[in-house]
Scaffold this motif. Structure first.
Motif, PDB file in Angstrom:
ATOM      1  N   MET A 129      -9.305 -10.138 -24.197  1.00 34.90           N
ATOM      2  CA  MET A 129      -8.943  -9.377 -22.996  1.00 34.90           C
ATOM      3  C   MET A 129      -9.563  -7.982 -23.000  1.00 34.90           C
ATOM      4  O   MET A 129      -9.921  -7.465 -24.041  1.00 34.90           O
ATOM      5  CB  MET A 129      -7.411  -9.261 -22.931  1.00 34.90           C
ATOM      6  CG  MET A 129      -6.754 -10.498 -22.344  1.00 34.90           C
ATOM      7  SD  MET A 129      -7.343 -10.873 -20.682  1.00 34.90           S
ATOM      8  CE  MET A 129      -8.875 -11.718 -21.007  1.00 34.90           C
ATOM      9  N   PRO A 130      -9.643  -7.393 -21.844  1.00 37.05           N
ATOM     10  CA  PRO A 130     -10.262  -6.083 -21.691  1.00 37.05           C
ATOM     11  C   PRO A 130     -10.062  -5.114 -22.840  1.00 37.05           C
ATOM     12  O   PRO A 130     -11.029  -4.733 -23.485  1.00 37.05           O
ATOM     13  CB  PRO A 130      -9.640  -5.578 -20.385  1.00 37.05           C
ATOM     14  CG  PRO A 130      -9.499  -6.831 -19.578  1.00 37.05           C
ATOM     15  CD  PRO A 130      -9.285  -7.947 -20.550  1.00 37.05           C
TER      16      PRO A 130
ATOM     17  N   LYS B 238      -9.355  -1.885 -22.974  1.00 35.69           N
ATOM     18  CA  LYS B 238     -10.220  -0.728 -22.750  1.00 35.69           C
ATOM     19  C   LYS B 238      -9.994   0.337 -23.822  1.00 35.69           C
ATOM     20  O   LYS B 238      -8.879   0.749 -24.075  1.00 35.69           O
ATOM     21  CB  LYS B 238      -9.937  -0.123 -21.373  1.00 35.69           C
ATOM     22  CG  LYS B 238     -10.399  -0.999 -20.237  1.00 35.69           C
ATOM     23  CD  LYS B 238     -11.232  -0.223 -19.223  1.00 35.69           C
ATOM     24  CE  LYS B 238     -11.795  -1.154 -18.154  1.00 35.69           C
ATOM     25  NZ  LYS B 238     -11.080  -1.077 -16.877  1.00 35.69           N
TER      26      LYS B 238
ATOM     27  N   ASN C 217     -17.361   0.201 -29.122  1.00 34.22           N
ATOM     28  CA  ASN C 217     -17.774  -0.260 -27.804  1.00 34.22           C
ATOM     29  C   ASN C 217     -17.099   0.528 -26.684  1.00 34.22           C
ATOM     30  O   ASN C 217     -16.677  -0.008 -25.667  1.00 34.22           O
ATOM     31  CB  ASN C 217     -17.484  -1.750 -27.654  1.00 34.22           C
ATOM     32  CG  ASN C 217     -18.293  -2.358 -26.533  1.00 34.22           C
ATOM     33  OD1 ASN C 217     -19.363  -1.854 -26.197  1.00 34.22           O
ATOM     34  ND2 ASN C 217     -17.776  -3.414 -25.943  1.00 34.22           N
TER      35      ASN C 217
ATOM     36  N   LYS D  56     -16.727   2.929 -23.551  1.00 34.16           N
ATOM     37  CA  LYS D  56     -17.466   3.246 -22.327  1.00 34.16           C
ATOM     38  C   LYS D  56     -16.762   4.390 -21.610  1.00 34.16           C
ATOM     39  O   LYS D  56     -15.561   4.304 -21.353  1.00 34.16           O
ATOM     40  CB  LYS D  56     -17.498   2.034 -21.388  1.00 34.16           C
ATOM     41  CG  LYS D  56     -18.171   0.809 -21.969  1.00 34.16           C
ATOM     42  CD  LYS D  56     -19.607   0.719 -21.530  1.00 34.16           C
ATOM     43  CE  LYS D  56     -20.297  -0.483 -22.128  1.00 34.16           C
ATOM     44  NZ  LYS D  56     -20.956  -0.190 -23.412  1.00 34.16           N
ATOM     45  N   GLN D  57     -17.511   5.409 -21.292  1.00 33.49           N
ATOM     46  CA  GLN D  57     -16.929   6.507 -20.521  1.00 33.49           C
ATOM     47  C   GLN D  57     -16.396   5.996 -19.196  1.00 33.49           C
ATOM     48  O   GLN D  57     -17.057   5.217 -18.518  1.00 33.49           O
ATOM     49  CB  GLN D  57     -18.008   7.541 -20.216  1.00 33.49           C
ATOM     50  CG  GLN D  57     -18.188   8.586 -21.290  1.00 33.49           C
ATOM     51  CD  GLN D  57     -19.088   9.698 -20.789  1.00 33.49           C
ATOM     52  OE1 GLN D  57     -20.247   9.457 -20.478  1.00 33.49           O
ATOM     53  NE2 GLN D  57     -18.559  10.905 -20.721  1.00 33.49           N
ATOM     54  N   ASN D  58     -15.247   6.447 -18.828  1.00 32.87           N
ATOM     55  CA  ASN D  58     -14.693   6.082 -17.533  1.00 32.87           C
ATOM     56  C   ASN D  58     -15.097   7.132 -16.500  1.00 32.87           C
ATOM     57  O   ASN D  58     -14.526   8.208 -16.416  1.00 32.87           O
ATOM     58  CB  ASN D  58     -13.175   5.976 -17.624  1.00 32.87           C
ATOM     59  CG  ASN D  58     -12.575   5.442 -16.342  1.00 32.87           C
ATOM     60  OD1 ASN D  58     -13.079   5.695 -15.260  1.00 32.87           O
ATOM     61  ND2 ASN D  58     -11.493   4.695 -16.475  1.00 32.87           N
ATOM     62  N   LYS D  59     -16.107   6.781 -15.734  1.00 42.08           N
ATOM     63  CA  LYS D  59     -16.652   7.719 -14.745  1.00 42.08           C
ATOM     64  C   LYS D  59     -15.632   8.063 -13.669  1.00 42.08           C
ATOM     65  O   LYS D  59     -15.691   9.126 -13.061  1.00 42.08           O
ATOM     66  CB  LYS D  59     -17.885   7.106 -14.076  1.00 42.08           C
ATOM     67  CG  LYS D  59     -19.063   6.939 -14.997  1.00 42.08           C
ATOM     68  CD  LYS D  59     -19.776   8.254 -15.232  1.00 42.08           C
ATOM     69  CE  LYS D  59     -20.945   8.074 -16.189  1.00 42.08           C
ATOM     70  NZ  LYS D  59     -21.470   9.348 -16.696  1.00 42.08           N
ATOM     71  N   LEU D  60     -14.725   7.132 -13.426  1.00 40.89           N
ATOM     72  CA  LEU D  60     -13.719   7.365 -12.400  1.00 40.89           C
ATOM     73  C   LEU D  60     -12.818   8.527 -12.804  1.00 40.89           C
ATOM     74  O   LEU D  60     -12.567   9.450 -12.033  1.00 40.89           O
ATOM     75  CB  LEU D  60     -12.879   6.097 -12.221  1.00 40.89           C
ATOM     76  CG  LEU D  60     -13.197   5.199 -11.050  1.00 40.89           C
ATOM     77  CD1 LEU D  60     -14.667   5.105 -10.786  1.00 40.89           C
ATOM     78  CD2 LEU D  60     -12.590   3.837 -11.239  1.00 40.89           C
ATOM     79  N   ALA D  61     -12.350   8.460 -14.032  1.00 34.38           N
ATOM     80  CA  ALA D  61     -11.475   9.515 -14.537  1.00 34.38           C
ATOM     81  C   ALA D  61     -12.231  10.839 -14.579  1.00 34.38           C
ATOM     82  O   ALA D  61     -11.713  11.887 -14.181  1.00 34.38           O
ATOM     83  CB  ALA D  61     -10.969   9.149 -15.922  1.00 34.38           C
TER      84      ALA D  61
ATOM     85  N   ALA E 266     -14.758  11.681 -12.766  1.00 33.90           N
ATOM     86  CA  ALA E 266     -14.974  12.144 -11.400  1.00 33.90           C
ATOM     87  C   ALA E 266     -13.716  12.789 -10.844  1.00 33.90           C
ATOM     88  O   ALA E 266     -13.756  13.840 -10.208  1.00 33.90           O
ATOM     89  CB  ALA E 266     -15.396  10.979 -10.519  1.00 33.90           C
ATOM     90  N   LEU E 267     -12.599  12.156 -11.099  1.00 30.18           N
ATOM     91  CA  LEU E 267     -11.331  12.673 -10.589  1.00 30.18           C
ATOM     92  C   LEU E 267     -11.069  14.064 -11.163  1.00 30.18           C
ATOM     93  O   LEU E 267     -10.720  14.998 -10.457  1.00 30.18           O
ATOM     94  CB  LEU E 267     -10.202  11.722 -10.997  1.00 30.18           C
ATOM     95  CG  LEU E 267      -8.805  12.104 -10.526  1.00 30.18           C
ATOM     96  CD1 LEU E 267      -8.754  12.150  -9.010  1.00 30.18           C
ATOM     97  CD2 LEU E 267      -7.772  11.112 -11.050  1.00 30.18           C
TER      98      LEU E 267
ATOM     99  N   SER F  33     -18.208  13.036  -8.129  1.00 30.27           N
ATOM    100  CA  SER F  33     -18.296  11.622  -8.483  1.00 30.27           C
ATOM    101  C   SER F  33     -19.670  11.191  -8.967  1.00 30.27           C
ATOM    102  O   SER F  33     -19.812  10.164  -9.609  1.00 30.27           O
ATOM    103  CB  SER F  33     -17.926  10.776  -7.265  1.00 30.27           C
ATOM    104  OG  SER F  33     -18.913  10.923  -6.261  1.00 30.27           O
TER     105      SER F  33
ATOM    106  N   ALA G 160     -14.572   7.120  -1.232  1.00 21.79           N
ATOM    107  CA  ALA G 160     -15.144   6.922  -2.567  1.00 21.79           C
ATOM    108  C   ALA G 160     -15.547   8.247  -3.196  1.00 21.79           C
ATOM    109  O   ALA G 160     -16.072   8.276  -4.297  1.00 21.79           O
ATOM    110  CB  ALA G 160     -16.340   5.987  -2.485  1.00 21.79           C
TER     111      ALA G 160
END
Lengths: 342, 342
Positions: free
Chosen positions: B1-2, B4, B47, B49-54, B56-57, B62, B117
């Motif tokens: 599973m994911p 993250k 493994n 991965k940067q969370n671009k969403l976080a 960006a927020l 963004s 977005a």
DNA sequence: CTGTTAGCGCCTTCAT
DNA sequence: ATGAAGGCGCTAACAG
């Protein structure tokens, strides 16, 4: 200046709490019709815009889908994308398009970028088949999000794909040439590291053998998919001791090059030489001497890939499924190979 | 599973704090080389991965740029997009592409989607010029983020644009036909609600008057930009009392239709009739009778639009600037209108 | 050079 | 039907 308005701003104005405002926007919750419409109205007046980023962060779902293609300035891929978009946009997904330009490094970068962007899925037409790409794709698919191949796939277990039957396409084209009376059929073969081109070649071979026509190595020329390469390949073929009387080209662009070369040599098409291309590029039907070609139904391919993604995302994620959709190619017979109606 | 993995996971493993991990990824901060590389290594192993969403927020940025086009399955727009992408991707921006299909409602929806977005800018080729679209665009541009027009603009104050000189394109094409000896030049005019088509028509008119050729209403036919429409328009023109001896078409597709009609009527091109198109679609040079056309340099247009965006985003946001870039069209003379070298 | 703290905008239990 | 509180993953002060 920006002055971004948030749910708190509109909550304050209405003397309610942000939670209620949030609920108003996610209709499912129980909330009185009155407050609901009140919230929506004032939100509108205040020019409020939902912040999808925050939403995505909170929900663990971005509603982005990544699409990776070799390049976008190709009629085929543009139409696939169009199909994907039409299918996905009604379901609330936004697509992010990445181009690899057939470069393996870019391909891996693109995957990383999309994962960073927290896409909910990836639809990819692979450019490259290195071990590294393969293992990354395998890993993404099995550990994180749905990944679906379209047109160009890698044969990896557990990964769904939507392709057309390139073998059959090659077979149909070749068989058609045989029926037109051609006996010495050459093939302009594409990059054999890509399965699609291998399959087209194999379809060609099978059609020959099924019709008791000897396969000749010298009739298969490996060319790039562009006009100039097609010309050169054809020049080479015409210089053979026993030159061919037809060409099945794995690409429309190379087929066009072939036709140009044949015309320069004053060879009559289709009377003395037939040509069939692959891909149904717009120009094939625009030419005065329209070019027969194999249609790959790109828009339908995109729609199908999107549908497979939607299925995948909606099922229990523990239950991985593999779905291989193979579309049927359609041979379009035009002037370049049509001796009957000419 | 994911599963993250976040900066906290890797912080815990290294017995440091998340802030330090974050700093390791944003090289500018002061952090020891040792911990930096240690963090990066283990992050890689885990493994992460940067969370671009976080990101960006948190950052209010963004690194998304929205691109709105009428449709993507057009060589012109695909090339523009390619130009935009190449320019922007090296600066860390990701583009989100939206299609309007020339539908005003979709256009407004697309803008909203992109704002939701949290894109840092919008590059748009407008489909429609309704009051509503206009006011929304005006508002976006002055209150929120940089918005840049390309190819098709609205004439709004304070908004930058990158276009080609359609007037000059029309002028060049018409002048060329006059120089070839044509005296009765018709024009297939496009949708006059779009400025680009108006300008092409005006360039045509000016070239006529500069050369003392009378402008005739009946020689201007308003057509859609497709092959069939071009055929029909040409049929109509040929049916006139005093039919024309040349056509300048505002679209390559209509020009192709014109040529098809002329051939059916057995009119010799370019000897008895010359044709010039607009847009330099790939097929124009592929035809046996290659079609003269006006090149719009789409890739350069995209690059330029991206550059203007980058300038805009980097200056003080209080200082709004308006930059109107006008590219020079290039007339490509091919067989359909070339009497000299034929 | 590193840790602590707070908050970006939103949603979702848990209460009431 | 609504309010209160916490946290999604990350970064930017502010300390130290």
């Amino acid at each position: 200046m920006p002055e971004k308005v948030t749910i708190y701003d509109i909550a304050k104005k209405l003397d309610i709490t942000a939670a209620t405002v949030s609920r108003a926007f996610n209709s499912n919750s129980k909330i009185s019709m009155a407050t609901r419409s009140l919230v929506l109205d004032t939100a509108n007046k205040m020019n409020y815009k939902q912040n999808k980023l925050a939403q995505a962060l909170r929900n663990g779902k971005s509603n982005y889908v990544g699409v990776i293609v070799p390049r976008i300035d190709s009629n085929f891929f543009a139409l696939v994308i169009r199909g994907i978009e039409e299918e996905l946009q009604s379901k609330g997904y936004q697509i992010i398009i990445c181009q690899t330009h057939e470069d393996e490094k870019r391909e891996i970068e693109n995957i990383t970028t999309l994962l960073n962007a927290q896409v909910d899925g990836i639809l990819i037409s692979v450019s490259n088949a290195t071990k590294e790409t393969e293992s990354i794709i395998q890993q993404v698919s099995s550990n994180t999000i749905p990944l679906i191949f379209f047109d160009r796939q890698l044969h990896l277990e557990g990964i769904s794909s939507v392709t057309i039957n390139d073998f059959e396409g090659g077979y149909l084209a070749t068989e058609h040439l045989i029926k037109e009376g051609c006996t010495k059929i050459a093939h302009l073969a594409g990059d054999q590291s890509l399965a699609i081109f291998k399959s087209r070649l194999n379809g060609y071979k099978k059609a020959l053998s099924d019709n008791k026509i000897e396969y000749r190595e010298e009739y298969v020329v490996h060319t790039k998919s562009n006009v100039e390469a097609g010309k050169q390949a054809t020049e080479k073929l015409l210089g053979l001791h026993n030159p061919p009387d037809a060409i099945f080209s794995s690409s429309d662009f190379a087929a066009l090059g072939a036709i140009q070369e044949l015309k320069e040599k004053n060879i009559a098409i289709p009377e003395d030489f037939c040509v069939v291309g692959f891909g149904n590029e717009p120009f094939t039907k625009f030419m005065e001497l329209s070019i027969s070609s194999v249609n790959q139904s790109p828009k339908e391919m995109g729609e199908m890939a999107a549908k497979v993604f939607l299925e995948q995302i909606n099922i229990n994620t523990n239950l991985k499924m593999e779905k291989k959709v193979v579309l049927v190619p359609e041979l379009l017979i035009r002037k370049s190979s049509n001796r009957q109606n000419n």
